[in-house]
Design a protein around this motif. Structure first.
Motif, short mmCIF file in Angstrom:
data_model
loop_
_atom_site.label_atom_id
_atom_site.label_comp_id
_atom_site.label_asym_id
_atom_site.label_seq_id
_atom_site.Cartn_x
_atom_site.Cartn_y
_atom_site.Cartn_z
N UNK A 179 0.83 -1.21 0.00
CA UNK A 179 0.00 0.00 0.00
C UNK A 179 0.86 1.26 0.00
N UNK A 180 1.94 1.25 0.76
CA UNK A 180 2.83 2.41 0.80
C UNK A 180 3.51 2.61 -0.55
N UNK A 192 -0.50 4.85 -8.05
CA UNK A 192 -1.36 3.85 -8.68
C UNK A 192 -2.63 3.67 -7.85
N UNK A 193 -3.63 3.08 -8.49
CA UNK A 193 -4.84 2.75 -7.75
C UNK A 193 -4.58 1.49 -6.94
N UNK A 194 -5.33 1.31 -5.89
CA UNK A 194 -5.03 0.25 -4.93
C UNK A 194 -5.92 -0.98 -5.10
N UNK A 195 -6.35 -1.29 -6.32
CA UNK A 195 -7.18 -2.47 -6.52
C UNK A 195 -6.40 -3.76 -6.28
N UNK A 196 -5.16 -3.79 -6.68
CA UNK A 196 -4.37 -5.00 -6.48
C UNK A 196 -4.11 -5.24 -5.01
N UNK A 197 -3.86 -4.19 -4.24
CA UNK A 197 -3.62 -4.38 -2.81
C UNK A 197 -4.90 -4.83 -2.10
N UNK A 198 -6.06 -4.37 -2.53
CA UNK A 198 -7.31 -4.85 -1.95
C UNK A 198 -7.57 -6.31 -2.32
N UNK A 251 -5.17 -8.46 -2.83
CA UNK A 251 -4.22 -9.18 -1.99
C UNK A 251 -4.77 -9.33 -0.57
N UNK A 252 -5.39 -8.29 -0.04
CA UNK A 252 -5.97 -8.37 1.29
C UNK A 252 -7.13 -9.36 1.34
N UNK A 253 -7.91 -9.43 0.27
CA UNK A 253 -8.99 -10.41 0.19
C UNK A 253 -8.45 -11.84 0.18
N UNK A 254 -7.39 -12.07 -0.58
CA UNK A 254 -6.79 -13.41 -0.61
C UNK A 254 -6.16 -13.77 0.74
N UNK A 255 -5.60 -12.80 1.44
CA UNK A 255 -5.04 -13.07 2.76
C UNK A 255 -6.14 -13.42 3.76
N UNK A 256 -7.31 -12.78 3.65
CA UNK A 256 -8.43 -13.12 4.53
C UNK A 256 -8.95 -14.52 4.21
N UNK A 257 -8.99 -14.88 2.94
CA UNK A 257 -9.41 -16.24 2.57
C UNK A 257 -8.42 -17.28 3.08
N UNK A 258 -7.15 -16.95 3.03
CA UNK A 258 -6.12 -17.86 3.56
C UNK A 258 -6.27 -18.03 5.06
N UNK A 259 -6.62 -16.96 5.75
CA UNK A 259 -6.82 -17.05 7.19
C UNK A 259 -8.04 -17.89 7.54
#
Length: 99
Positions: A48-49, A56-62, A64-72
């Motif tokens: 994100x930083x 850039x727009x932060x769609x890829x980081x969001x 990534x955060x969604x995939x990390x939540x699914x992994x959790x």
């Protein structure tokens, strides 16, 4: 510019601490899952930083955060299955022949 470098060093410190705890405390599955989530949050913060500094727009980081939540969620479901089948989350109590 100092705040930017401080945020990058903080996120790298988070990733390093997460990887260190992943290698150090590997007896329980819950400890491994928590250290993986901490590492993923550090990577998300670093991403994100970096993306905000470039503009850039932060769609890829969001994503990534969604995939990390699914992994959790998948890790927690494996933890529940392991506790129900073996009685605890120690890796020493598991055997490949029992599964």
């Amino acid at each position: 510019m100092m705040i930017f470098s401080l945020m990058i060093s903080g996120s790298l410190f988070m990733v390093g601490c997460g990887l260190w705890s992943f290698m150090k405390y590997h007896k329980h599955l819950l400890n491994l899952l928590l250290s993986l989530e901490f590492t993923m949050l550090g990577v998300f913060w670093l991403m994100s930083v970096q993306m905000s500094s470039v503009g850039c727009e932060s769609y890829f980081s969001l994503f990534f955060l969604t995939m990390a939540a699914c992994e959790g969620a998948l890790g927690l479901s494996l933890l529940v299955y392991m506790v129900r089948s073996h009685g605890n989350d120690l890796f020493n109590s598991m055997s490949a022949l029992e599964c």
